[in-house]
Design a protein around this motif. Structure first.
Motif, mmCIF file in Angstrom:
data_model
loop_
_atom_site.group_PDB
_atom_site.id
_atom_site.type_symbol
_atom_site.label_atom_id
_atom_site.label_comp_id
_atom_site.label_asym_id
_atom_site.label_seq_id
_atom_site.Cartn_x
_atom_site.Cartn_y
_atom_site.Cartn_z
ATOM 1 N N GLY A 7 0.833 -1.210 0.000
ATOM 2 C CA GLY A 7 0.000 0.000 0.000
ATOM 3 C C GLY A 7 0.861 1.250 0.000
ATOM 4 N N ALA A 8 0.364 2.285 -0.678
ATOM 5 C CA ALA A 8 1.109 3.556 -0.739
ATOM 6 C C ALA A 8 0.276 4.644 -0.070
ATOM 7 C CB ALA A 8 1.413 3.910 -2.191
ATOM 8 N N HIS A 10 -0.870 7.177 3.389
ATOM 9 C CA HIS A 10 -0.304 8.407 3.956
ATOM 10 C C HIS A 10 1.002 8.198 4.724
ATOM 11 C CE1 HIS A 10 -4.330 9.829 3.038
ATOM 12 N NE2 HIS A 10 -3.962 11.068 3.345
ATOM 13 N N VAL A 32 4.108 -2.354 -3.241
ATOM 14 C CA VAL A 32 2.995 -3.034 -3.932
ATOM 15 C C VAL A 32 1.777 -2.154 -3.754
ATOM 16 C CG1 VAL A 32 1.538 -5.080 -4.056
ATOM 17 C CG2 VAL A 32 3.938 -5.312 -3.359
ATOM 18 N N SER A 33 1.261 -1.629 -4.857
ATOM 19 C CA SER A 33 0.108 -0.728 -4.759
ATOM 20 C C SER A 33 -0.756 -0.869 -6.010
ATOM 21 C CB SER A 33 0.600 0.720 -4.633
ATOM 22 O OG SER A 33 -0.472 1.614 -4.801
ATOM 23 N N LEU A 35 -2.538 1.397 -7.265
ATOM 24 C CA LEU A 35 -2.526 2.669 -7.989
ATOM 25 C C LEU A 35 -1.119 3.259 -8.018
ATOM 26 C CD1 LEU A 35 -5.629 4.522 -6.482
ATOM 27 C CD2 LEU A 35 -5.508 3.314 -8.654
ATOM 28 N N HIS A 38 -1.495 8.003 -5.543
ATOM 29 C CA HIS A 38 -2.440 7.860 -4.428
ATOM 30 C C HIS A 38 -3.225 9.156 -4.246
ATOM 31 C CE1 HIS A 38 -3.971 6.877 -0.474
ATOM 32 N NE2 HIS A 38 -3.437 7.982 -0.008
ATOM 33 N N SER A 41 -6.903 12.258 0.406
ATOM 34 C CA SER A 41 -8.295 12.456 0.823
ATOM 35 C C SER A 41 -8.567 13.860 1.370
ATOM 36 C CB SER A 41 -8.685 11.420 1.877
ATOM 37 O OG SER A 41 -7.790 11.465 2.966
ATOM 38 N N ASN A 103 0.052 -0.691 4.853
ATOM 39 C CA ASN A 103 -0.620 0.623 4.959
ATOM 40 C C ASN A 103 -1.699 0.651 3.869
ATOM 41 O OD1 ASN A 103 0.542 4.103 4.419
ATOM 42 N ND2 ASN A 103 -1.256 3.347 5.470
ATOM 43 N N GLU A 157 -18.759 17.577 3.991
ATOM 44 C CA GLU A 157 -17.824 18.127 2.991
ATOM 45 C C GLU A 157 -18.312 17.801 1.580
ATOM 46 O OE1 GLU A 157 -13.377 18.649 4.344
ATOM 47 O OE2 GLU A 157 -13.870 16.535 4.287
ATOM 48 N N ASP A 276 -4.971 3.736 8.946
ATOM 49 C CA ASP A 276 -6.331 3.253 9.221
ATOM 50 C C ASP A 276 -6.403 1.743 9.433
ATOM 51 O OD1 ASP A 276 -7.376 5.779 8.946
ATOM 52 O OD2 ASP A 276 -8.758 5.282 7.307
ATOM 53 N N ARG A 290 -10.034 7.217 12.690
ATOM 54 C CA ARG A 290 -9.490 6.881 11.368
ATOM 55 C C ARG A 290 -9.349 8.166 10.567
ATOM 56 N NH1 ARG A 290 -12.473 1.756 11.882
ATOM 57 N NH2 ARG A 290 -10.854 0.179 12.060
ATOM 58 N N GLY A 292 -6.343 10.771 8.497
ATOM 59 C CA GLY A 292 -5.022 10.782 7.880
ATOM 60 C C GLY A 292 -3.969 11.384 8.802
ATOM 61 N N LYS A 355 -6.642 25.702 5.738
ATOM 62 C CA LYS A 355 -6.697 24.265 5.378
ATOM 63 C C LYS A 355 -6.071 24.043 3.998
ATOM 64 C CE LYS A 355 -9.825 20.359 4.586
ATOM 65 N NZ LYS A 355 -8.739 19.384 4.649
#
Ligand SMILES: Cc1cc2nc3c(=O)[nH]c(=O)nc-3n(C[C@H](O)[C@H](O)[C@H](O)COP(=O)(O)OP(=O)(O)OC[C@H]3O[C@@H](n4cnc5c(N)ncnc54)[C@H](O)[C@@H]3O)c2cc1C
Length: 377
Positions: A7-8, A10, A32-33, A35, A38, A41, A103, A157, A276, A290, A292, A355
């Motif tokens: 996983g790639a 945060h 290994v991802s 996508l 990434h 979010s 991740n 949001e 997460d 959960r 980031g 933000k």
């Protein structure tokens, strides 16, 4: 040594940015991802509302790996055999590791509901598909209704930003005869906030033309049938990624992979889990929100501990301690935001700009000067 990142997300994106360190020490880092890029979010609602393009919110995992001399396998992890130290991949291959880290994030709570007009807020790619779908609805003269189901942070949001998207399309000459409704099952909080912050969110959404149904649930059958909406965005929370139960790693009360304070998977010296998809096996902070923010706070601890493991200094691992409060923020669409730090509340344009500054700075940290390499297939 072979270090494999599953996983790639945060946390791993920082390890990938520092890939060179592993190469210089004579070790091989492999990511290994599914996508190559990434989607971040924190900026996803703004992408939906049109403040950012999809490219603006992408973290270039593949390019960073390439730049740092790491290997990149575009696939997903299906299982981890800690006895043989082999990771099984979804498309059939397998890869050996000396040290591994997981991740892989979380899934939308309702990702079993299906329908062409139904979009979960996770994975984030779905929000880009939702934007295209709603933009198509807006090009027709027929009125349409978008329903956002879920009144947590992601729900408010998304509702505010969809409303802003429709208004912008109308201002650009499209018929865009769309209405947005938000269903929030709680009648005492909205967007995860109560009191003054909650009242501000409600007022802002109403001003943006969102019909807020507090204390009401919007239900769909598993086949996604509903006559009441032309597009549905499901935002009623996240749950541990479905694949976790088949990985072969220990899981805790919330269904996430259990880790110790060094972020090592319970009972395993050579496997870490972060973000997460991980929960602490002991302590009152066992399951963190959960968000980031925590995954990012784990970056430096994971990097240090991976480097210590590969250099044979397992006695020098450092614990994760940053459980404390965090700055929470919302992008409500149209350049309006909300920030809360402990008891302090900031709303409106200024909150959005702060933000936006924080989010853009995060993305810039991972930009690769020569641009994004590799297309997602
Ligand atoms: C709309 C929305 C807005 C949000 N805004 C904020 C915010 O402003 N601030 C904040 O702190 N939090 C925010 N969150 C929460 C935040 O998205 C998560 O807490 C955060 O993404 C967790 O990071 P992660 O690295 O654990 O997982 P993710 O960011 O989800 O990354 C996991 C990665 O693993 C990959 N993956 C999945 N399965 C596999 C597999 N089997 N093998 C290999 N790779 C796999 C995925 O493709 C993904 O790239 C928001 C969430 C949503 C839905």
């Amino acid at each position: 040594m072979e270090v494999v990142l599953a996983g790639a997300g945060h946390t791993h994106i920082e390890i990938i940015r520092q890939a060179e360190k592993f190469r210089e020490m004579g070790h091989r880092l492999t990511i290994v991802s599914p996508l190559k890029h990434h989607p971040y979010s924190g900026m996803a609602p703004g992408m939906l509302g049109g403040t950012y393009s999809y490219d603006d919110i992408l973290l270039p995992a593949y390019s960073l790996a390439e730049a740092g001399g790491a290997a990149f396998i575009q696939d997903a992890v299906a299982g981890i055999n800690t006895r043989t130290s082999v990771i099984r991949l979804v498309h059939g291959g397998a890869i050996s590791y000396d040290i591994a880290s997981v991740n892989i994030g979380s899934d939308a709570a309702e990702d079993h509901v299906q329908g062409d007009h139904i979009f979960t807020v996770k994975p984030i790619e779905r929000l880009f598909e939702a934007k295209t779908y709603i933009s198509n609805l807006a090009s027709s003269r027929s009125p349409f209704r978008v329903v956002v189901a879920g009144g947590g942070p992601a729900g408010v949001e998304v509702a505010g930003n969809v409303s802003h998207l429709i208004t912008s399309l109308r201002n650009s000459g499209m018929p865009a005869r769309g209405r947005v409704s938000l269903y929030a099952s709680s009648s005492s909080s909205i967007g995860g906030y109560r009191g003054r912050a909650g009242a501000y969110i409600l007022k802002t959404l109403k001003q943006m033309g969102v019909a807020v149904h507090q204390g009401e649930r919007f239900t769909l059958s598993v086949h996604g049938k509903s006559d009441a909406a032309d597009a549905v965005l499901l935002a009623s929370g996240v749950r541990p990624a479905g694949v976790i139960s088949t990985l072969g790693l220990p899981v805790g009360k919330t269904g996430s992979i259990t880790v110790n304070k060094y972020l090592q998977v319970t009972g395993e010296q050579a496997v870490f889990a972060v973000g997460d998809c991980a929960e602490f096996s002991v302590g009152k902070t066992a399951s963190l929100d959960r968000v980031g923010v925590y995954a990012v706070r784990q970056q430096q601890v994971l990097l240090h501990n991976l480097l210590m493991k590969v250099s044979g200094n397992s006695d020098q691992l450092i614990p994760f301690r940053k459980y404390g409060p965090y700055l929470s923020g919302l992008n409500l669409g149209g350049g309006i935001g909300l920030l809360q730090w402990k008891g302090f509340l900031l709303t409106g344009r200024k909150a959005f700009l702060i933000k936006d500054f924080i989010d853009r700075r995060f993305i810039r940290r991972y930009s690769v000067s020569e641009g994004l390499g590799g297309q997602d297939d």
